[in-house]
Scaffold this active site. Structure first.
Site, PDB file in Angstrom:
ATOM      1  N   GLY A 160       0.827  -1.301   0.006  1.00 34.52           N
ATOM      2  CA  GLY A 160      -0.035  -0.084  -0.038  1.00 34.52           C
ATOM      3  C   GLY A 160       0.905   1.173   0.113  1.00 34.52           C
ATOM      4  N   ALA A 243       3.434  -3.116  11.012  1.00 40.31           N
ATOM      5  CA  ALA A 243       2.086  -3.376  10.483  1.00 40.31           C
ATOM      6  C   ALA A 243       1.097  -3.585  11.849  1.00 40.31           C
ATOM      7  CB  ALA A 243       1.784  -4.508   9.530  1.00 40.31           C
ATOM      8  N   ARG A 244       1.031  -4.585  12.474  1.00 39.44           N
ATOM      9  CA  ARG A 244       0.199  -4.857  13.553  1.00 39.44           C
ATOM     10  C   ARG A 244       0.461  -6.092  14.286  1.00 39.44           C
ATOM     11  NH1 ARG A 244      -1.478  -0.621  13.561  1.00 39.44           N
ATOM     12  NH2 ARG A 244      -3.508   0.134  13.392  1.00 39.44           N
ATOM     13  N   GLU A 273      -0.499  -6.208  22.723  1.00 34.11           N
ATOM     14  CA  GLU A 273       0.389  -5.042  23.161  1.00 34.11           C
ATOM     15  C   GLU A 273      -0.614  -4.076  24.089  1.00 34.11           C
ATOM     16  OE1 GLU A 273       1.118  -3.469  19.194  1.00 34.11           O
ATOM     17  OE2 GLU A 273       0.133  -1.906  19.750  1.00 34.11           O
ATOM     18  N   HIS A 291       5.150   0.683  19.514  1.00 37.09           N
ATOM     19  CA  HIS A 291       4.017   1.189  18.593  1.00 37.09           C
ATOM     20  C   HIS A 291       4.325   2.813  18.390  1.00 37.09           C
ATOM     21  CE1 HIS A 291       0.244  -0.100  16.551  1.00 37.09           C
ATOM     22  NE2 HIS A 291       0.693   0.865  16.142  1.00 37.09           N
ATOM     23  N   ILE A 292       5.509   3.295  17.708  1.00 41.42           N
ATOM     24  CA  ILE A 292       5.651   4.650  17.558  1.00 41.42           C
ATOM     25  C   ILE A 292       6.035   4.904  16.321  1.00 41.42           C
ATOM     26  CG2 ILE A 292       6.497   4.875  20.017  1.00 41.42           C
ATOM     27  CD1 ILE A 292       9.352   4.778  18.813  1.00 41.42           C
TER      28      ILE A 292
END
Ligand code: DGY
Length: 332
Positions: A160, A243-244, A273, A291-292
């Site tokens: 993407g 991503a996740r 998380e 997650h930054i």
């Protein structure tokens, strides 16, 4: 006798820039959360009563069970590009619009993906820990020797906007050969622009020196990198996940890192998380960040502003900027 016109009521689930609340307050009666308390589902449900819109941060689960108890709700506006917290089918069925925040974080997130790749390949945090622990007593020729980045093969899973931005950095900045796998190949023009070549997932896993995951999370992508996939990668390879959590099987990854099935990993996202798999915390060859990837002030402001634009656009003007289920937008 004076009559006061009641503004529509909205909820903001987490602490956010004061300017965001000010912008919203021009149109709505806002219930905010300046103390940044973490509401459980029951608390969220309670606070959603009577609200027509909610500003969400990508983690609040919006599904059929919740929606059935929030009859006034019309829009849930994520300030994140990821929207795996939304059950879009249930939202559409309930006539509730979902919006996310694409584009505004693309370049910042790609910058971070590259930073994590560099830190992982060149063992930046591992060597810093060594230095801080007072273990650096002399130079040696093979101390913290890492993996080459320039001229290597960059693999991207999920092509993407962010994947493409990473491809451009790799190809144009570092002379990397870029290969990618995606649900469908890019147009020839975009491939040319990103200097990227479409390959099968298996070829991607086998050929990448550095593999960056930028695929959206869904039931289909759950654990799409597990023991079998890690086993196909080069023993010298690095794996980067921006991503996740849940796309990688973290337990399998910890095992693979421990036994050097792959050389190293850089992870910004985790299953469950903010908890992190305890074995990942034990292995040295992994760079861990909380997650930054989109965390610069300018980008976070732009993400929050887009969520505000969606709330105001939809509830005041009748159209949202970035609707995820536009069939609801059209019916408004
Ligand atoms: C997003 O926008 O989805 C990023 O992961 C930030 O949370």
């Amino acid at each position: 006798m004076t009559s006061t016109i009641q503004k529509p009521r909205i909820l903001v689930t987490r602490a956010i820039f004061p300017q965001v609340i000010e912008r919203l307050a021009a149109h709505f009666e806002v219930e905010a959360n300046p103390a940044d308390d973490l509401w459980d589902r029951a608390e969220l449900l309670r606070r959603l009563q009577g609200k027509v819109g909610v500003f969400t941060t990508g983690v609040e689960r919006i599904d059929a069970a919740l929606l059935s108890q929030c009859p006034d709700l019309k829009i849930c506006a994520n300030m994140t590009v990821g929207y795996n917290n939304f059950d879009l089918q249930a939202m559409t069925a309930a006539g509730v619009l979902g919006t996310n925040a694409p584009d505004v974080l693309t370049e910042t997130t790609a910058d971070f993906g590259f930073a994590l790749l560099m830190a992982t390949a060149r063992r930046v945090t591992e060597s810093e820990h060594f230095l801080r622990a007072g273990q650096w007593t002399r130079w040696s020729y093979d101390m913290f020797s890492g993996a080459e980045v320039h001229g290597s093969t960059l693999g991207i899973l999920g092509m993407g906007r962010i994947g493409q931005a990473i491809a451009r950095r790799g190809a144009l900045g570092f002379g990397m050969q870029v290969i990618y796998h995606n649900r469908s190949p890019l147009s020839a023009t975009l491939e040319q622009e990103c200097k990227a070549r479409y390959v099968s997932k298996e070829d991607l896993l086998k050929s990448a020196d550095h593999l960056v995951l930028v695929v959206p999370y869904s039931a289909a992508s759950h654990h799409s990198i597990g023991a079998a996939e890690l086993g196909l990668m080069k023993p010298t390879a690095t794996l980067i996940n921006i991503a996740r959590g849940g796309i990688v099987d973290d337990a399998a990854l910890a095992k693979a890192l421990k036994s050097r099935v792959i050389a190293a990993a850089g992870l910004d996202v985790f299953e469950g998380e903010p908890s992190v798999h305890p074995e990942l915390l034990q292995v040295p060859n992994v760079v861990l960040t909380p997650h930054i990837a989109s965390a610069t002030e300018g980008t976070r402001r732009a993400m929050a502003d887009l969520a505000v634009n969606n709330l105001v656009g939809y509830l005041v003007q009748g159209w949202a900027v970035t609707p995820l289920n536009p069939e609801v937008n059209a019916a408004a």
